[in-house]
Design a protein around this motif. Structure first.
Motif, PDB file in Angstrom:
ATOM      1  N   GLU C 227      18.274  59.074 -17.858  1.00 40.01           N
ATOM      2  CA  GLU C 227      19.332  58.865 -18.926  1.00 40.01           C
ATOM      3  C   GLU C 227      19.615  58.153 -19.155  1.00 40.01           C
ATOM      4  OE1 GLU C 227      20.144  61.714 -20.878  1.00 40.01           O
ATOM      5  OE2 GLU C 227      18.925  62.788 -20.015  1.00 40.01           O
ATOM      6  N   LYS C 228      20.782  57.251 -18.931  1.00 38.84           N
ATOM      7  CA  LYS C 228      21.680  56.086 -18.580  1.00 38.84           C
ATOM      8  C   LYS C 228      21.447  55.216 -17.406  1.00 38.84           C
ATOM      9  CE  LYS C 228      25.359  58.602 -19.888  1.00 38.84           C
ATOM     10  NZ  LYS C 228      26.338  60.267 -20.248  1.00 38.84           N
ATOM     11  N   ARG C 229      21.996  53.652 -17.719  1.00 41.63           N
ATOM     12  CA  ARG C 229      21.475  52.722 -17.084  1.00 41.63           C
ATOM     13  C   ARG C 229      22.030  53.201 -15.275  1.00 41.63           C
ATOM     14  NH1 ARG C 229      22.060  46.904 -20.197  1.00 41.63           N
ATOM     15  NH2 ARG C 229      20.026  47.856 -21.762  1.00 41.63           N
ATOM     16  N   LEU C 230      21.547  52.812 -14.763  1.00 45.23           N
ATOM     17  CA  LEU C 230      22.011  52.616 -12.955  1.00 45.23           C
ATOM     18  C   LEU C 230      22.744  52.202 -12.897  1.00 45.23           C
ATOM     19  CD1 LEU C 230      18.740  52.515 -11.612  1.00 45.23           C
ATOM     20  CD2 LEU C 230      19.782  54.402 -11.895  1.00 45.23           C
ATOM     21  N   PRO C 231      24.058  52.657 -12.103  1.00 47.97           N
ATOM     22  CA  PRO C 231      25.005  51.835 -12.012  1.00 47.97           C
ATOM     23  C   PRO C 231      24.966  50.615 -11.189  1.00 47.97           C
ATOM     24  CG  PRO C 231      25.114  53.827 -10.211  1.00 47.97           C
ATOM     25  CD  PRO C 231      24.186  54.053 -11.483  1.00 47.97           C
ATOM     26  N   GLY C 232      25.685  49.564 -11.696  1.00 50.83           N
ATOM     27  CA  GLY C 232      25.511  47.854 -11.439  1.00 50.83           C
ATOM     28  C   GLY C 232      23.991  47.534 -11.593  1.00 50.83           C
ATOM     29  N   SER C 233      23.495  48.320 -12.459  1.00 50.13           N
ATOM     30  CA  SER C 233      21.884  47.448 -13.210  1.00 50.13           C
ATOM     31  C   SER C 233      21.559  47.229 -14.525  1.00 50.13           C
ATOM     32  CB  SER C 233      20.941  48.507 -12.933  1.00 50.13           C
ATOM     33  OG  SER C 233      19.810  48.238 -13.331  1.00 50.13           O
ATOM     34  N   ASP C 234      21.286  46.241 -14.860  1.00 43.04           N
ATOM     35  CA  ASP C 234      21.597  45.898 -16.246  1.00 43.04           C
ATOM     36  C   ASP C 234      20.132  46.209 -16.487  1.00 43.04           C
ATOM     37  OD1 ASP C 234      20.048  44.113 -14.782  1.00 43.04           O
ATOM     38  OD2 ASP C 234      20.706  42.789 -15.487  1.00 43.04           O
ATOM     39  N   ILE C 235      18.913  47.168 -15.822  1.00 45.25           N
ATOM     40  CA  ILE C 235      17.170  47.651 -16.357  1.00 45.25           C
ATOM     41  C   ILE C 235      17.625  48.158 -17.883  1.00 45.25           C
ATOM     42  CG2 ILE C 235      14.741  47.976 -15.736  1.00 45.25           C
ATOM     43  CD1 ILE C 235      16.469  47.401 -12.593  1.00 45.25           C
ATOM     44  N   PRO C 236      17.474  48.435 -18.614  1.00 47.88           N
ATOM     45  CA  PRO C 236      17.758  48.845 -19.644  1.00 47.88           C
ATOM     46  C   PRO C 236      17.220  50.784 -19.633  1.00 47.88           C
ATOM     47  CG  PRO C 236      16.168  47.546 -20.428  1.00 47.88           C
ATOM     48  CD  PRO C 236      16.590  47.005 -19.419  1.00 47.88           C
ATOM     49  N   THR C 237      16.799  52.132 -19.890  1.00 49.73           N
ATOM     50  CA  THR C 237      16.366  52.919 -19.628  1.00 49.73           C
ATOM     51  C   THR C 237      14.767  52.797 -20.849  1.00 49.73           C
ATOM     52  OG1 THR C 237      17.633  54.698 -21.645  1.00 49.73           O
ATOM     53  CG2 THR C 237      18.132  53.836 -19.175  1.00 49.73           C
ATOM     54  N   PHE C 238      14.294  54.099 -20.675  1.00 53.80           N
ATOM     55  CA  PHE C 238      13.488  54.182 -21.840  1.00 53.80           C
ATOM     56  C   PHE C 238      13.940  54.428 -23.033  1.00 53.80           C
ATOM     57  CE2 PHE C 238      10.822  53.760 -18.014  1.00 53.80           C
ATOM     58  CZ  PHE C 238      10.075  52.517 -18.473  1.00 53.80           C
ATOM     59  N   LYS C 239      14.405  55.573 -22.609  1.00 54.65           N
ATOM     60  CA  LYS C 239      15.217  56.470 -23.878  1.00 54.65           C
ATOM     61  C   LYS C 239      16.205  55.446 -24.842  1.00 54.65           C
ATOM     62  CE  LYS C 239      17.307  60.474 -24.079  1.00 54.65           C
ATOM     63  NZ  LYS C 239      18.312  62.362 -24.054  1.00 54.65           N
ATOM     64  N   GLU C 240      17.123  54.007 -24.366  1.00 55.30           N
ATOM     65  CA  GLU C 240      17.712  53.194 -25.393  1.00 55.30           C
ATOM     66  C   GLU C 240      16.954  52.555 -25.687  1.00 55.30           C
ATOM     67  OE1 GLU C 240      20.046  50.131 -22.954  1.00 55.30           O
ATOM     68  OE2 GLU C 240      19.496  51.247 -21.407  1.00 55.30           O
ATOM     69  N   GLN C 241      15.687  52.329 -25.237  1.00 51.27           N
ATOM     70  CA  GLN C 241      14.586  51.642 -26.106  1.00 51.27           C
ATOM     71  C   GLN C 241      13.873  52.398 -27.524  1.00 51.27           C
ATOM     72  OE1 GLN C 241      12.720  48.056 -23.449  1.00 51.27           O
ATOM     73  NE2 GLN C 241      13.587  49.610 -21.991  1.00 51.27           N
ATOM     74  N   GLY C 242      14.220  53.410 -27.675  1.00 56.73           N
ATOM     75  CA  GLY C 242      13.547  54.171 -28.445  1.00 56.73           C
ATOM     76  C   GLY C 242      12.273  55.160 -27.790  1.00 56.73           C
ATOM     77  N   ILE C 243      12.107  55.381 -26.511  1.00 61.67           N
ATOM     78  CA  ILE C 243      10.750  55.571 -25.647  1.00 61.67           C
ATOM     79  C   ILE C 243      11.318  56.723 -25.078  1.00 61.67           C
ATOM     80  CG2 ILE C 243       9.325  55.958 -23.906  1.00 61.67           C
ATOM     81  CD1 ILE C 243       9.124  52.523 -25.035  1.00 61.67           C
ATOM     82  N   ASP C 244      11.067  57.865 -25.041  1.00 61.73           N
ATOM     83  CA  ASP C 244      11.161  59.417 -24.810  1.00 61.73           C
ATOM     84  C   ASP C 244      10.542  59.835 -23.415  1.00 61.73           C
ATOM     85  OD1 ASP C 244      12.922  61.659 -24.296  1.00 61.73           O
ATOM     86  OD2 ASP C 244      11.858  62.824 -25.589  1.00 61.73           O
TER      87      ASP C 244
END
Lengths: 161, 499, 322
Positions: C227-244
């Motif tokens: 749902e949210k970025r993993l702690p200490g990681s800068d990999i974006p989630t799919f959700k924030e890239q507009g993919i559910d």
């Protein structure tokens, strides 16, 4: 094993060889039938039915090859078999499977196999073999369950440990 | 030269007396568990890993290495002595090793296995230290089409296991290929030849087939012929140790086995089976005593055992440089590393060289310990064969079934074991070779999935197989190896007809 | 010399006699089934639970049994038939079993067992080789929409979590999930090699499998399924890239059918205590697992939704006949 030819094989047509050839052809037929039940749900490349068909064709050719060998009587000569001893071991295996399947546990099952095999190999001291088999399989059971924490099938006897 | 210094440092840690003791205990435990039926090296390591948790990192690592080698050797011991290979990679060992043991040459067979494992392990360790970065680059670019081509080479060479008649050898191979189809198709998830039995969905277990054909089938065959000639087993005939001739016949197979095992083991999907088969068939072709193959040729133990061990060291290449665990045992190694919060991977060599080289040095020391412990025990092991025949075979059958029961205690699996036993008996009786069945079961599914992966990637274009230089070369080798003997034979037959 | 031996011995004893430390324990004597062979993920979970249960004094003894076969189909059948009404037995399972039961047309379903709790989960990730022209999840989406056949995904076994995720991704970006070119590999090592070697377009796996490669820059992670970025990681989630696309590979523990409410409570309480024990936290740290404890009705609800979602996806890719 009663259908095995006794003594030196017949010179001309080897009936066991014909049976083998027929069995191979039957196996090939089963493969083709099974492959026909598959649906190719992978839109790319080869489907799951290609390999079975290829193998079935191979088996078909080999069935013919074996048939030719059998009709020519080219199979190696066989010595007579001690069918009773073979059945005794197979009986031991059947007993083992039955005991495991019915929840009788590892120790009785493998002990039964031990005694049956030893008898097949000419031992006649069933009680002594029972004792040896029991001790050996109990040791195996304890080693697996206590030292390695791998559980072998447990019956009434094993629950005592 | 950095690598060399680092390796020397690792050695210095590993040869501390306390660590040597840990290595010895590890080898002892590993061998003891490894000889148990149904427990291969990976499971041995998995079961004993917790023992190492409480030690300091150095000691833990070295004991771990000892367990690993002990487990591998334990598996070879049962393959040689009682014809029950505990893992598919010891199948080739059982082939010749058990025949040697029955001829009273169990001592040399066990010795050549242990020493061959040492030689292969040592060379492969050096290879690991110096070739790893180059090899891994090569390995990663090995695609599905290349694996398929490699598999074709393996298929062609297995004819060495065919025995006297090509028709019967091929029949055995195709039965194995058929068995390999059983279960869920890996690429589409559909069941094949499972007939609605859930236990069959996972396919035929290699060890169930091998133990059924080898151990159970052999027992049935021996008992069926007992009234003809009582099989007399002499545990030791001739020398208990390797004679000068044994050494002469072993050293080249050790080296060649290593050459097969290490690079193929370094491939992410290479495995240990293919190099052992390749080594076996190469030794059969090159041997000055090809007539002894199938009756207990020492080359047939020395080569495959070396290949097996070298491939195990080869799996460390992708593990340490990429963090790729490419075998069950490598996955357990990974678990060993994770005890210290380390994830093997491209950064490991840079971040913790001490541990990496410590591990490599530990493997070396553990290998030495294996020799120290097991060579003196060879005499004891072969005494097993002095057990009177009824008890020996009864014990073998109990051991064989225990292995299956421990892995999968189901009626279906045990019935399969018994069924394969009957098949092994009939095949022996009608003179069909046994080994190709197992070979087919192992190689068939790999070849099929690699080919289908390659086809999926190329969207069904078969030319993809020829476009990769590696696969084109390997396919060429396979073709030549396939056609050449037939051409020779054809010429021979032609001449014979003229006479 | 002596302390070393004692330590060694202590370790061996702790291993061998995992059952039977009498000190703090209550009367619970549990049997845990791992419906897989020894060594795999479910087996490790079961054995870790065994360790934690005994170490925390929650149970007097815990016995782990392995029933391998067909992604757990064989195990669950035996569990449902053999352990019915037994308040001392539990079974470990996870995401993969949901798909396996549907694909194998198992007569036994997850509705028949009594859900106790979800224990751990792992977030999934999509990676591409470092030199790939694909930089973001949207790039991958565009490639899929342009020519879905040419986008090859490498991952684990057919019908497993990676495969489900490939289909979900395609569906979420508006491509035809039925046409996803998914190539199953056995084991993470093999698929990783195919990705690094540039044989496939993208790879799908659990986060831990590719972690080292991502950090070293050999692979580029284009999105994670949390749902949210993993702690200490800068990999974006799919959700924030507009993919559910939100998904995790979870592992859970179940009780047999037909147990009383009281028995269920005893087991749930024991598991809750176990999850909160230091021993379990230690295990999670050692194995690198993420705690995802969820129990009671919330978990039962989650399980139902997950079953529907997975079955639908597998139908859409043709692995389950509808």
């Amino acid at each position: 094993m009663s259908d095995l030819p006794q003594g030196a094989a017949e010179r001309r047509i080897d009936s066991a060889g014909v049976v083998i050839a027929l069995a191979l052809a039957g196996l090939a037929a089963v493969l083709v039938w099974d492959a026909s039940q598959l649906q190719s749900n992978n839109p790319y490349g080869m489907g799951p039915h290609v390999m079975p068909v290829v193998i079935a064709v191979g088996l078909g050719i080999l069935a013919i090859g074996n048939l030719v060998e059998a009709l020519r009587g080219n199979l190696p000569a066989r010595e007579s078999a001690d069918a009773k001893a073979v059945w005794l071991i197979l009986g031991g295996l059947a007993l083992l499977i039955a005991i495991i399947g019915l929840g009788g546990g590892f120790i009785p099952a493998t002990t039964a196999l031990f005694v049956a095999t030893a008898t097949a190999f000419g031992r006649r001291a069933i009680l002594a073999d029972l004792a040896i088999g029991f001790v050996m399989t109990t040791l195996i059971y304890v080693a697996f369950s206590r030292l390695l924490t791998l559980s072998l099938p447990a019956g009434p006897l094993e629950r005592l440990f | 030269m950095d690598a060399f210094v680092a390796l020397a440092n690792g050695m210095a840690v590993a040869i501390q007396p306390m660590n040597m003791l840990y290595a010895l205990i590890g080898v002892l435990l590993g061998t003891a568990v490894g000889v148990l039926p149904g427990i291969g090296p990976a499971l041995t390591v998995a079961l004993l890993l917790p023992v190492t948790y409480k030690l300091d990192p150095g000691g833990s690592l070295i004991m771990f290495a000892g367990i690993y080698y002990g487990g591998m050797y334990g598996g070879s011991t049962t393959a040689i002595l009682i014809n029950t290979p505990g893992e598919s990679a010891s199948m080739a060992t059982a082939l010749e090793g058990n025949k040697m043991a029955k001829a009273g040459r169990g001592g040399p067979a066990l010795a050549t296995a242990a020493i061959g494992s040492f030689v292969a392990g040592t060379i492969a360790t050096i290879g690991l230290a110096f070739l790893a970065p180059w090899l891994v680059d090569f390995a990663v670019h090995f695609g599905p089409e290349d694996y398929f081509a490699l598999m074709c080479v393996a298929f062609v060479t297995v004819s060495a296991t065919f025995g006297s008649s090509p028709i019967r050898g091929l029949t055995s191979l195709f039965i194995g290929l058929t068995l390999g189809l059983v279960g869920i198709d890996k690429l589409t998830g559909q069941p094949r030849l499972a007939f609605g039995i859930p236990e069959l969905l996972d396919g035929v277990e290699v060890t169930t087939l091998a133990v059924g054909l080898f151990a159970v089938g052999e027992a049935l065959y021996v008992v069926s012929r007992r009234h003809h000639s009582e099989e007399k087993l002499e545990p030791v005939r001739g020398s208990l140790w390797m004679t000068k001739e044994d050494w002469q016949r072993s050293w080249k197979p050790w080296l060649r086995g290593t050459m097969f095992g290490f690079p193929i083991g370094a491939l992410p999907a290479g495995g240990a089976e293919i190099p052992t088969f390749l080594s076996y068939s190469t030794e059969k072709r090159l041997s000055k005593h090809p007539e002894e193959f199938g009756k207990g040729a020492i080359e047939g133990v020395a080569g495959p055992e070396a290949a097996n061990n070298a491939s195990a060291a080869g799996t460390l290449v992708p593990l340490l440089t990429l963090g790729l665990p490419t075998s069950a045992t490598a996955a357990m190694m990974l678990a060993g590393f994770q005890q210290y919060g380390l994830n093997p991977g491209p950064l490991l060599f840079a971040e913790r060289p001490d541990l990496v080289w410590g591990l490599i040095a530990s493997l070396f020391i553990a290998n030495v310990m294996l020799l120290v412990l097991n060579l003196p025990l060879v005499g004891l092991w072969v005494k097993l064969l002095a057990i009177p025949q009824p008890w020996l075979y009864a014990g073998i059958l109990v051991f064989a079934t225990t292995g299956t029961i421990a892995a999968k205690p189901s009626v279906v699996e045990l019935s399969m074991l018994a069924g394969f036993g009957v098949m092994g008996f009939l095949m022996r009786r009608f003179d069909f070779p046994i080994a190709p069945v197992v070979v087919g079961l192992i190689l068939g599914p790999i070849a099929e999935s690699q080919l289908r992966r390659a086809m999926s990637i190329s969207l069904g274009d078969p030319m993809a197989l020829l476009q990769s230089p590696m696969s084109a070369t390997l396919l060429g080798i396979a073709l030549i190896a396939l056609v050449a003997p037939f051409v020779m034979q054809g010429l021979g037959r032609f001449k014979a007809n003229e006479d | 010399m002596i302390p070393f031996h004692t330590r060694l011995f202590g370790a061996a004893v702790a291993l061998t006699l995992a059952a039977g430390s009498p000190a703090l324990s209550q009367q619970l004597e549990l049997k845990l089934m791992a419906p897989a062979a020894p060594g795999g993920g479910w087996d490790q979970t079961a054995r870790a639970m065994q360790q934690a249960f005994v170490a925390a004094g929650i149970a007097r003894s815990v016995q782990v049994t392995n029933v391998a076969g067909a992604g757990g189909s064989v195990g669950i059948a035996q569990f449902v038939n053999g352990a019915k009404g037994d308040g001392n037995q539990m079974m470990v399972n996870g995401f993969v079993m949901v798909g396996a039961l549907a694909m194998n047309k198992s007569p036994v379903t997850l509705e028949q067992v009594t859900p106790i709790a979800r224990l751990t989960e792992e977030i999934q990730v999509i990676v591409v080789p470092a030199n790939s022209p694909i930089k973001t999840a949207q790039d991958l989406a565009a490639a899929l929409k342009a020519d879905i056949a040419k986008v090859t995904f490498a991952g684990g076994s057919a019908g497993g979590v990676d495969h489900v995720m490939a289909a979900l991704f395609a569906g979420a970006v508006g491509a035809d999930a039925k046409k996803v070119n998914y190539i199953p590999f056995s084991g993470g090592g093999e698929s990783l090699a195919a990705i690094l070697g540039g044989k496939v377009t993208a790879g799908i796996s659990g986060m831990s499998e590719y972690d080292g490669q991502i950090k070293s820059g050999k692979l580029r992670a284009i999105g994670v399924t949390s749902e949210k970025r993993l702690p200490g990681s800068d990999i974006p989630t799919f959700k924030e890239q507009g993919i559910d696309l939100v998904l995790a590979n979870w592992r859970a523990v179940m009780a047999p059918p037909g147990i009383t409410a009281e028995q269920k409570k005893t087991l749930s309480d024991a598991v809750e205590k176990m999850v909160k024990s230091d021993a379990w936290k230690e295990v999670l740290k050692q194995k690198g697992w993420d705690n995802a404890y969820l129990s009671g009705d919330a978990f039962a609800d989650f399980l139902k939704k997950e079953t529907v979602r997975v079955t639908d996806v597998l139908k859409s890719v043709g692995l389950v006949k509808s």
